[in-house]
Design an enzyme around this catalytic site. Structure first.
Site, PDB file in Angstrom:
ATOM      1  N   SER A  17      90.096 117.664  60.067  1.00 28.33           N
ATOM      2  CA  SER A  17      90.848 116.513  59.577  1.00 28.33           C
ATOM      3  C   SER A  17      91.609 115.959  60.777  1.00 28.33           C
ATOM      4  CB  SER A  17      91.814 116.953  58.483  1.00 28.33           C
ATOM      5  OG  SER A  17      92.850 116.011  58.371  1.00 28.33           O
ATOM      6  N   ARG A  73     104.023 106.814  60.274  1.00 27.09           N
ATOM      7  CA  ARG A  73     104.125 106.673  58.815  1.00 27.09           C
ATOM      8  C   ARG A  73     105.188 105.666  58.374  1.00 27.09           C
ATOM      9  NH1 ARG A  73      99.290 107.823  59.115  1.00 27.09           N
ATOM     10  NH2 ARG A  73      98.620 109.967  58.854  1.00 27.09           N
ATOM     11  N   ASP A  90      88.024 108.839  50.663  1.00 27.90           N
ATOM     12  CA  ASP A  90      89.135 108.982  49.707  1.00 27.90           C
ATOM     13  C   ASP A  90      89.691 107.630  49.260  1.00 27.90           C
ATOM     14  OD1 ASP A  90      88.993 111.718  49.877  1.00 27.90           O
ATOM     15  OD2 ASP A  90      90.604 111.898  51.361  1.00 27.90           O
ATOM     16  N   ASP A 100     102.796 113.906  55.223  1.00 24.52           N
ATOM     17  CA  ASP A 100     102.673 112.449  55.199  1.00 24.52           C
ATOM     18  C   ASP A 100     103.064 111.824  53.861  1.00 24.52           C
ATOM     19  OD1 ASP A 100     102.022 112.212  57.835  1.00 24.52           O
ATOM     20  OD2 ASP A 100      99.871 112.421  57.499  1.00 24.52           O
TER      21      ASP A 100
HETATM   22  N1  ARG Z   1     100.993 117.975  61.364  1.00 15.84           N
HETATM   23  C1  ARG Z   1     101.173 116.628  61.820  1.00 15.84           C
HETATM   24  C2  ARG Z   1     102.351 115.987  61.151  1.00 15.84           C
HETATM   25  O1  ARG Z   1     102.701 116.362  60.072  1.00 15.84           O
HETATM   26  C3  ARG Z   1      99.926 115.812  61.692  1.00 15.84           C
HETATM   27  C4  ARG Z   1      99.450 115.544  60.285  1.00 15.84           C
HETATM   28  C5  ARG Z   1      98.117 114.818  60.155  1.00 15.84           C
HETATM   29  N2  ARG Z   1      97.086 115.625  60.688  1.00 15.84           N
HETATM   30  C6  ARG Z   1      95.774 115.516  60.468  1.00 15.84           C
HETATM   31  N3  ARG Z   1      95.017 116.282  61.172  1.00 15.84           N
HETATM   32  N4  ARG Z   1      95.264 114.689  59.595  1.00 15.84           N
HETATM   33  O2  ARG Z   1     102.925 115.093  61.702  1.00 15.84           O
END
Ligand code: ARG
Length: 432
Positions: free
Chosen positions: A187, A107, A27, A136
């Site tokens: 993911s 983040r 990506d 995110d």
């Molecule tokens: N659900 C989690 C959060 O919002 C993790 C998000 C990222 N997860 C991922 N498998 N890429 O903090």
């Protein structure tokens, strides 16, 4: 020397810059070319080490080859531990009571690093590879806005309408090297504080997560048949040693991830409420986080008063929600942090944990600031508690209830109505 008009022309033709959070994956690799083509921007790629297994240094060359005008690999692990993980541990931060927020708290740190690079490079834009459905994007956009309200944000994956196949076609057409990665049906997101995993078969919330979706933890069935004991030393709410060996923060977390993970500890299966209103099923592996939070809570239970413990619970929940919701840099999170920091003054001591086939049990704790007093608590000899004071205390403690019972005999539905008349008044101590 340049004349002023030459300088003006040069400035005019100098293209604007965008700082891109670059993971090295498909990506964001495609995004480098796309930002150049569609927005006409010069791309500065930034890869940040927060303890994920892939090597961020190798991203520099990859990004340059694709067309980035410059590329950075930044080790932000120390900052991550000191300013994001430790405050969360002090807050026993668990979203909805179960998720240690490993992805969420990384983040705002990444946002900060991107803003730092943007300032250094004089960039007006920051780009990230988040999609339109997750948390995110909110965390990045809100954090960048809080740190640098003048910077504009571009999220290519929110804008382009490309399927994965179209993305791969574009990469082939543009001669963008497609990262050779073993096909993974999930993911995932990883850093020192944990591993998040979603998609694929995990989207069927009724099914047990397959073993192959786990990476950091052994199945409890295959874990050792004898428990592993670890003694964790804390100073003012922060872990500083394992089994009496003082360790630098990063190493301490890494080592505990290995030890607890080898005992099947830290698996979480969560149907969670995303900020954007969707319920999603995500699984986590957070061996060190789960162990440290439990140990920290146990030590707090020994050194904090009942009132502080109970008031702090509310603050912890709010802190966790703010971290999840992308409000890390909000005035409220800041203020809660100050309160939580104050509570950690005496959270010093050691906690003994027993790791065994997926469970983590607290089996001992000690502190120079312990409020646990054996002479007061004991049922054996050496008891220093004044037994005669119990009766008077209970008389006063229960007085409002007895008064209410006499004044409103049928006042509570779950109580057998009182037989006495209100006029008879409240009994005196010692009359029973
Ligand atoms: N659900 C989690 C959060 O919002 C993790 C998000 C990222 N997860 C991922 N498998 N890429 O903090």
């Amino acid at each position: 020397m340049q004349s002023s008009s030459t300088r003006e022309i040069k400035d005019e033709i100098q293209r604007k810059k965008v700082v891109l959070a670059y993971s090295g994956g498909l990506d964001t690799s495609v995004a480098i070319r796309w930002l150049e083509e569609v927005y006409g921007l010069d791309v500065v790629a930034v890869s940040i080490n927060i303890g994920q297994p892939n090597d961020v240094e190798s991203n520099i060359e990859r990004a340059r080859n694709i067309g980035a005008i410059s590329a950075y690999a930044i080790d932000a692990r120390k900052d991550f531990v000191e300013n994001y993980i430790w405050p969360s541990l002090k807050a026993n931060a668990l979203y909805q009571g179960v998720y240690p927020l490993s992805t969420a708290i990384a983040r705002p740190l990444i946002a900060k690093v991107l803003v730092d690079v943007a300032r250094k490079e004089g960039a007006e834009y920051i780009a990230h590879g988040c999609t339109a459905k997750g948390n995110d994007q909110v965390r990045f956009d809100v954090s960048i806005g809080a740190l640098a309200p003048d910077i504009q944000i571009i999220a290519p994956l929110r804008e382009w309408v490309m399927t994965r196949e179209a993305e791969i076609d574009y990469a082939i057409k543009e001669k963008i090297p497609i990262p050779v990665k073993k096909a993974c049906p999930y993911s995932t997101d990883e850093n020192l504080w944990g591993r998040s995993c979603e998609c694929g078969i995990l989207e069927d919330a009724s099914r047990e997560p397959p073993e192959e979706s786990r990476r950091w933890t052994i199945s409890p069935i295959k874990a050792p048949d004898t428990p592993t004991y670890v003694q964790i030393g804390f100073k003012e709410g922060i872990p500083i040693s394992l089994d009496n060996e003082k360790l630098p923060p990063i190493e301490l977390i890494e080592r505990l991830n290995d030890i607890a993970g080898a005992n099947g500890v830290g698996r979480i299966d969560h149907v969670e409420d995303r900020l954007i209103g969707i319920k999603s099923r995500e699984t986590y592996e957070c061996p060190a986080a789960v162990t440290l939070i439990k140990a920290h809570q146990a030590l707090e239970g020994m050194v904090l008063t009942r009132d502080v413990l109970s008031y702090k619970k509310g603050a912890e929940q709010r802190f966790s929600e703010l971290a999840y919701d992308g409000q890390w840099y909000s005035p409220l999170r800041d203020a809660l942090n100050a309160f939580i920091d104050k509570t950690q003054e005496f959270v010093t001591g050691t906690v003994r944990v027993k790791l065994y086939k997926g469970s983590v049990d607290i089996v001992g704790r000690e502190s120079p600031y312990s409020l646990y007093n054996k002479e007061l608590a004991t049922y054996a000899g050496g008891d220093s508690f004044d037994h005669t004071s119990a009766r008077g205390f209970i008389y006063v403690w229960g007085l409002p209830l007895r008064t209410a019972a006499l004044a409103h005999p049928s006042g509570q539905s779950n109580k057998v109505a009182c037989c006495q008349e209100p006029s008879q008044g409240v009994e005196e101590p010692g009359k029973r």
